[in-house]
Motif scaffolding. Structure first.
Motif, PDB file in Angstrom:
ATOM      1  N   ASN A  33       0.832  -1.201   0.000  1.00  0.00           N
ATOM      2  CA  ASN A  33       0.000   0.000   0.000  1.00  0.00           C
ATOM      3  C   ASN A  33       0.868   1.253   0.000  1.00  0.00           C
ATOM      4  O   ASN A  33       0.681   2.153  -0.826  1.00  0.00           O
ATOM      5  N   SER A  68      -4.954   7.055  -2.555  1.00  0.00           N
ATOM      6  CA  SER A  68      -5.280   6.107  -1.488  1.00  0.00           C
ATOM      7  C   SER A  68      -6.093   4.939  -2.030  1.00  0.00           C
ATOM      8  O   SER A  68      -5.863   3.779  -1.658  1.00  0.00           O
ATOM      9  N   THR A  69      -7.025   5.226  -2.918  1.00  0.00           N
ATOM     10  CA  THR A  69      -7.868   4.171  -3.480  1.00  0.00           C
ATOM     11  C   THR A  69      -7.062   3.235  -4.375  1.00  0.00           C
ATOM     12  O   THR A  69      -7.230   2.011  -4.309  1.00  0.00           O
ATOM     13  N   PHE A  72      -4.996   1.146  -2.137  1.00  0.00           N
ATOM     14  CA  PHE A  72      -5.870   0.142  -1.526  1.00  0.00           C
ATOM     15  C   PHE A  72      -6.106  -1.022  -2.488  1.00  0.00           C
ATOM     16  O   PHE A  72      -6.028  -2.188  -2.089  1.00  0.00           O
ATOM     17  N   ASN A  76      -5.156  -4.664  -1.610  1.00  0.00           N
ATOM     18  CA  ASN A  76      -6.289  -5.568  -1.438  1.00  0.00           C
ATOM     19  C   ASN A  76      -6.099  -6.842  -2.247  1.00  0.00           C
ATOM     20  O   ASN A  76      -6.330  -7.945  -1.747  1.00  0.00           O
ATOM     21  N   GLN A 111     -12.546   0.877   2.723  1.00  0.00           N
ATOM     22  CA  GLN A 111     -11.923   2.010   2.040  1.00  0.00           C
ATOM     23  C   GLN A 111     -12.799   3.250   2.146  1.00  0.00           C
ATOM     24  O   GLN A 111     -12.282   4.355   2.317  1.00  0.00           O
ATOM     25  N   GLN A 149      -2.452   7.671   5.938  1.00  0.00           N
ATOM     26  CA  GLN A 149      -2.749   6.349   5.379  1.00  0.00           C
ATOM     27  C   GLN A 149      -2.479   5.250   6.406  1.00  0.00           C
ATOM     28  O   GLN A 149      -3.244   4.296   6.511  1.00  0.00           O
TER      29      GLN A 149
END
Length: 192
Positions: A33, A68-69, A72, A76, A111, A149
């Motif tokens: 991440n 951030s997405t 993620f 993930n 998220q 984060q």
């Protein structure tokens, strides 16, 4: 006191093992991440710049929301594969895509919570924003986005573990007709 110890550690030993494995996978996911976040931050526009306005409000989606997405999504996928094959050992119970769907859904729920928290930590008018006089973005260790984060990951991880254990991987085993793992001999005894 011994009953409490037995209850927490002996009776729930398998859960402690799963939680430990999940945490180890999670640590590697944190690295993934943050690596993705660092690369995006260095290559992309400034994190506080507006990406998309949210009419009719005065608010905007910022680049840090996108970064951030994307970080993620990379973490993930990484975490899913490791949890599937090592933590919950469900790789032979159902197809990859059918199992990834619930995992991704739970991840997206986390998220969304994380993006709200990230916004609160990054927005200078928020009562819980990270201090810019300390985290002034002058070096990697003083970068607000990285610390924000990390806070998000710490807050969202326990929720993710519980939901994935209870729903994603348990539901897959149940749908595949795999009986639950029986308790080990003596695991229910309290030492009397």
């Amino acid at each position: 006191m011994r009953r409490l110890r037995d209850y927490l550690f002996v009776r729930h030993r398998r859960n402690w093992v799963l939680l430990t494995r999940f945490a180890l996978v999670g640590l590697t996911g944190v690295v993934v991440n943050l690596l993705v976040l660092v690369v995006l931050r260095r290559l992309g526009p400034p994190v506080d710049d507006a990406l998309v306005a949210l009419p009719p409000t005065r608010y905007s989606v910022r680049w840090y929301h996108l970064y951030s997405t994307l970080a993620f999504l990379a973490a993930n996928l990484w975490n899913f594969q490791l949890n599937r094959s090592w933590t919950f050992r469900s790789a032979h119970h159902r197809g990859w895509r059918r199992e990834y769907g619930p995992f991704l859904l739970i991840g997206f729920a986390g998220q969304l919570v994380g993006l709200v928290l990230l916004t609160l930590l990054m927005h200078p008018e928020s009562p819980v924003h990270l201090p810019t006089h300390v985290l002034d973005d002058s070096t990697g260790l003083r970068t607000r986005l990285y610390w924000a984060q990390l806070v998000v990951i710490v807050v969202v991880t326990p929720l993710s573990f519980v939901l994935n254990k209870v729903w994603t991987f348990a539901a897959v085993r149940a749908a595949a007709g795999v009986p639950p793992t029986p308790p080990r001999a003596g695991a229910g005894r309290t030492g009397r």
